[in-house]
Design an enzyme around this catalytic site. Structure first.
Site, PDB file in Angstrom:
ATOM      1  N   GLU A 105       0.846  -1.185   0.000  1.00 16.34           N
ATOM      2  CA  GLU A 105       0.000   0.000   0.000  1.00 16.34           C
ATOM      3  C   GLU A 105       0.889   1.246   0.000  1.00 16.34           C
ATOM      4  O   GLU A 105       2.065   1.193   0.376  1.00 16.34           O
ATOM      5  CB  GLU A 105      -0.896   0.011   1.235  1.00 16.34           C
ATOM      6  CG  GLU A 105      -1.849  -1.159   1.329  1.00 16.34           C
ATOM      7  CD  GLU A 105      -2.908  -1.142   0.251  1.00 16.34           C
ATOM      8  OE1 GLU A 105      -3.340  -0.036  -0.148  1.00 16.34           O
ATOM      9  OE2 GLU A 105      -3.302  -2.232  -0.201  1.00 16.34           O
ATOM     10  N   TYR A 136       5.027  -3.742  -8.835  1.00 19.55           N
ATOM     11  CA  TYR A 136       3.786  -4.270  -9.402  1.00 19.55           C
ATOM     12  C   TYR A 136       3.986  -4.785 -10.826  1.00 19.55           C
ATOM     13  O   TYR A 136       3.195  -5.596 -11.310  1.00 19.55           O
ATOM     14  CB  TYR A 136       2.714  -3.181  -9.410  1.00 19.55           C
ATOM     15  CG  TYR A 136       2.028  -2.974  -8.085  1.00 19.55           C
ATOM     16  CD1 TYR A 136       0.819  -3.590  -7.803  1.00 19.55           C
ATOM     17  CD2 TYR A 136       2.581  -2.153  -7.110  1.00 19.55           C
ATOM     18  CE1 TYR A 136       0.180  -3.397  -6.589  1.00 19.55           C
ATOM     19  CE2 TYR A 136       1.950  -1.947  -5.893  1.00 19.55           C
ATOM     20  CZ  TYR A 136       0.747  -2.574  -5.642  1.00 19.55           C
ATOM     21  OH  TYR A 136       0.110  -2.384  -4.436  1.00 19.55           O
ATOM     22  N   VAL A 164     -10.927   2.526 -15.065  1.00 16.62           N
ATOM     23  CA  VAL A 164     -11.490   1.515 -14.178  1.00 16.62           C
ATOM     24  C   VAL A 164     -11.115   1.906 -12.753  1.00 16.62           C
ATOM     25  O   VAL A 164      -9.933   2.057 -12.439  1.00 16.62           O
ATOM     26  CB  VAL A 164     -10.961   0.107 -14.496  1.00 16.62           C
ATOM     27  CG1 VAL A 164     -11.506  -0.912 -13.499  1.00 16.62           C
ATOM     28  CG2 VAL A 164     -11.323  -0.299 -15.919  1.00 16.62           C
ATOM     29  N   ASN A 167     -12.075   2.099  -5.890  1.00 16.67           N
ATOM     30  CA  ASN A 167     -12.029   2.869  -4.642  1.00 16.67           C
ATOM     31  C   ASN A 167     -12.253   4.342  -4.956  1.00 16.67           C
ATOM     32  O   ASN A 167     -11.317   5.089  -5.218  1.00 16.67           O
ATOM     33  CB  ASN A 167     -10.690   2.656  -3.944  1.00 16.67           C
ATOM     34  CG  ASN A 167     -10.563   3.453  -2.662  1.00 16.67           C
ATOM     35  OD1 ASN A 167     -11.555   3.896  -2.083  1.00 16.67           O
ATOM     36  ND2 ASN A 167      -9.335   3.662  -2.213  1.00 16.67           N
ATOM     37  N   TYR A 216      -5.794   5.039 -21.545  1.00 14.54           N
ATOM     38  CA  TYR A 216      -6.324   4.550 -20.269  1.00 14.54           C
ATOM     39  C   TYR A 216      -5.810   5.440 -19.152  1.00 14.54           C
ATOM     40  O   TYR A 216      -4.618   5.768 -19.091  1.00 14.54           O
ATOM     41  CB  TYR A 216      -5.885   3.108 -20.017  1.00 14.54           C
ATOM     42  CG  TYR A 216      -6.376   2.565 -18.693  1.00 14.54           C
ATOM     43  CD1 TYR A 216      -7.738   2.336 -18.491  1.00 14.54           C
ATOM     44  CD2 TYR A 216      -5.502   2.312 -17.650  1.00 14.54           C
ATOM     45  CE1 TYR A 216      -8.209   1.861 -17.276  1.00 14.54           C
ATOM     46  CE2 TYR A 216      -5.959   1.832 -16.434  1.00 14.54           C
ATOM     47  CZ  TYR A 216      -7.320   1.610 -16.249  1.00 14.54           C
ATOM     48  OH  TYR A 216      -7.783   1.155 -15.048  1.00 14.54           O
ATOM     49  N   ASN A 221      -4.179   6.269  -6.305  1.00 17.78           N
ATOM     50  CA  ASN A 221      -5.000   6.859  -5.242  1.00 17.78           C
ATOM     51  C   ASN A 221      -4.234   7.870  -4.405  1.00 17.78           C
ATOM     52  O   ASN A 221      -4.826   8.624  -3.632  1.00 17.78           O
ATOM     53  CB  ASN A 221      -5.607   5.772  -4.354  1.00 17.78           C
ATOM     54  CG  ASN A 221      -4.565   4.904  -3.672  1.00 17.78           C
ATOM     55  OD1 ASN A 221      -3.491   5.363  -3.300  1.00 17.78           O
ATOM     56  ND2 ASN A 221      -4.876   3.626  -3.495  1.00 17.78           N
ATOM     57  N   TYR A 227       5.334   4.458  -6.178  1.00 19.05           N
ATOM     58  CA  TYR A 227       4.007   3.848  -6.054  1.00 19.05           C
ATOM     59  C   TYR A 227       3.322   3.877  -7.417  1.00 19.05           C
ATOM     60  O   TYR A 227       2.581   4.808  -7.754  1.00 19.05           O
ATOM     61  CB  TYR A 227       3.170   4.555  -4.997  1.00 19.05           C
ATOM     62  CG  TYR A 227       1.857   3.840  -4.710  1.00 19.05           C
ATOM     63  CD1 TYR A 227       1.856   2.541  -4.204  1.00 19.05           C
ATOM     64  CD2 TYR A 227       0.628   4.453  -4.942  1.00 19.05           C
ATOM     65  CE1 TYR A 227       0.672   1.878  -3.940  1.00 19.05           C
ATOM     66  CE2 TYR A 227      -0.565   3.802  -4.676  1.00 19.05           C
ATOM     67  CZ  TYR A 227      -0.534   2.520  -4.181  1.00 19.05           C
ATOM     68  OH  TYR A 227      -1.710   1.854  -3.922  1.00 19.05           O
ATOM     69  N   GLU A 230      -0.652  -1.820 -10.654  1.00 20.88           N
ATOM     70  CA  GLU A 230      -1.057  -2.612 -11.820  1.00 20.88           C
ATOM     71  C   GLU A 230      -1.853  -1.800 -12.834  1.00 20.88           C
ATOM     72  O   GLU A 230      -1.980  -2.212 -13.993  1.00 20.88           O
ATOM     73  CB  GLU A 230      -1.870  -3.832 -11.365  1.00 20.88           C
ATOM     74  CG  GLU A 230      -3.315  -3.569 -10.963  1.00 20.88           C
ATOM     75  CD  GLU A 230      -3.467  -2.847  -9.635  1.00 20.88           C
ATOM     76  OE1 GLU A 230      -4.552  -2.291  -9.388  1.00 20.88           O
ATOM     77  OE2 GLU A 230      -2.500  -2.850  -8.842  1.00 20.88           O
ATOM     78  N   LYS A 231      -2.378  -0.648 -12.437  1.00 14.83           N
ATOM     79  CA  LYS A 231      -3.137   0.189 -13.373  1.00 14.83           C
ATOM     80  C   LYS A 231      -2.290   0.521 -14.600  1.00 14.83           C
ATOM     81  O   LYS A 231      -2.766   0.444 -15.737  1.00 14.83           O
ATOM     82  CB  LYS A 231      -3.587   1.468 -12.673  1.00 14.83           C
ATOM     83  CG  LYS A 231      -4.455   1.234 -11.445  1.00 14.83           C
ATOM     84  CD  LYS A 231      -4.685   2.529 -10.694  1.00 14.83           C
ATOM     85  CE  LYS A 231      -5.451   2.296  -9.397  1.00 14.83           C
ATOM     86  NZ  LYS A 231      -4.683   1.487  -8.424  1.00 14.83           N
TER      87      LYS A 231
END
Length: 335
Positions: A105, A136, A164, A167, A216, A221, A227, A230-231
Site C-alpha cells: 500500500e 507491481y 477503471v 475505490n 487509459y 489513489n 508507487y 497494476e493500473k
C-alpha cells in the site's frame, strides 16, 4: 535506462526468476524455511513450491506457527498487525531469525508505522530502495515474446479514454482530475463508480476491456515515490497509452521509456491534456510515437503473493548470517 537496470537487478540480486522457461538451471543456495506469519488481508492461499514455479531450490514455505522457532525468517504483512487483527510474533525471537516487513500500500494508506520502529530486519515493497524489491510490474528487454507493436487497427481504435476504478473517494486527486477532464472529452468509467466490468473481473478482463481504447487513465489513489501499481501495467498490456497521475515523470521513467506514457504534469491545464489526446486520435503518425517502443520489450507482472514469498526466500538465503535492524521505518517509507 532505469528499467533495464531494474530487470538486471531482479535477475542478479534479490528477485526470483520469472518462469522456469527463462532460467532452466537450478539456483543453488542454502536451504531456508520461511514462515508466513500473516496472510495478506486475511485471505488464505495455497503456498507455492518455489522450485516448481521459479526454479528456486531449498525453499520451504509454511504458515504453521508451530514452526516459529525453526523458521529462518517470517513474512509479516503490515495491514494485519497495524489494524490489530493479528499480533506480532512473541519475543524473544529465535537467534538470527529475520522478520520481513511486507507492504504494497502507499504511505497514505499505511497506518501506525511508528509502532514498528526497530522491529524488522528487512523491508519488502514496491520501492526500489527496499531490501527486497519487487514492484507491481516491470519491462523485460528483448524477450522472445515482446509486446505487440502498433498496427493500423490499433491506431484507429474507435473508443478514446477508459478508466477503471474501485475505490472512489472525493478527497482523491484523481477524482478531481476526472471531474475536470470529462468537461472536455468523453471518459468511459468502469467499476463501482461506473459501468459494471465484465463478469470475469480479474486482471485479464480489465486488459481486454482497455484493449478497445486508445488511452487509459492509470491514476493512483495517492502520489508517492515508486508507487506505480497494476493500473499502469494493465494499460501497457492492453496496448493503450497510459495517462498517468502518481509520482513524478522522472519516477515513471525508472520503469518505462519516456514516450511510453503521458503524464498529467506535462500539461499546464487539464484542457491542454484533453486537446493533446484528441489531436493524437486525429493523427495516427503522432500516436505511433507513443507505441513503437513496445517491440523491444515484454511485461512481467509478479503474481500476488506467490512470487513475493519466493522472492523473499531467495533473499533470506543469500543474506544468511546477517541480521540488521530497520531503523526509521516511518521516515524511510514516507521519503
Amino acid at each position: 535506462y532505469m528499467y533495464i537496470y531494474i530487470y538486471n537487478f531482479f535477475r542478479g540480486l534479490l528477485a526470483c526468476d520469472l518462469t522456469p522457461d527463462h532460467h532452466p538451471k537450478k539456483i543453488e543456495h542454502s536451504a531456508v524455511t520461511i514462515l508466513i506469519w500473516t496472510h495478506p488481508f486475511g485471505r488464505f492461499r495455497k503456498l507455492p513450491d518455489c522450485y516448481v514455479r521459479y526454479q528456486i531450490g531449498g525453499c520451504t514455505l509454511t504458515d504453521d506457527r508451530r514452526a516459529y522457532t525453526q523458521a529462518d525468517a517470517l513474512i509479516i504483512h503490515h495491514r494485519e498487525v497495524a489494524t490489530g487483527t493479528d499480533e506480532l510474533p512473541p519475543e524473544p525471537r529465535p537467534c538470527a531469525q529475520k522478520w520481513i516487513w511486507m507492504n504494497y500500500e502507499s504511505p497514505a494508506h499505511t497506518a501506525r508505522l511508528g509502532y514498528f520502529e526497530g522491529v524488522f530486519n528487512l523491508t519488502m515493497s514496491y520501492r526500489t530502495d527496499s531490501d527486497i524489491f519487487l514492484p507491481y510490474g516491470y519491462l523485460i528487454p528483448r524477450e522472445r515474446a515482446p509486446l505487440r507493436g502498433p498496427t493500423r487497427s490499433h491506431l484507429l481504435r474507435p473508443r478514446l479514454v477508459a478508466w477503471v476504478i474501485s475505490n472512489w473517494s472525493e478527497s482523491h486527486a484523481r477524482v478531481a482530475f476526472y471531474y475536470q477532464l470529462r468537461r472536455y472529452i468523453q471518459v468511459d468509467v468502469f467499476g463501482r463508480a461506473g459501468r459494471p466490468l465484465p463478469e470475469d473481473s480479474g486482471g485479464g478482463s480489465v486488459v481486454r476491456l482497455v484493449g478497445r481504447y486508445l488511452f487509459y487513465l492509470a491514476l493512483e489513489n495517492s502520489q508517492h515515490t515508486d508507487y506505480i501499481t497494476e493500473k499502469l501495467w494493465n494499460a501497457v498490456l492492453a496496448g493503450a497509452v497510459p495517462v498517468v497521475l502518481g509520482p513524478s515523470r522522472q519516477n515513471y521513467e525508472r520503469f518505462l521509456p519516456p514516450e511510453a506514457f503521458i503524464h498529467v504534469d506535462d500539461f499546464p491545464t487539464v484542457r491542454a491534456l484533453a486537446r493533446y489526446l484528441l489531436m493524437l486520435r486525429r493523427n495516427p503518425a503522432r500516436l505511433r510515437r507513443h507505441l513503437t517502443w513496445r517491440g523491444g520489450y515484454s511485461v512481467h507482472q509478479p503474481a500476488f503473493w506467490v512470487e513475493h514469498y519466493c522472492t523473499a526466500c531467495r533473499a533470506v538465503s543469500r543474506t544468511r548470517g546477517r541480521t540488521g535492524v530497520v531503523k526509521d521505518l516511518t521516515r524511510w517509507f514516507h521519503s
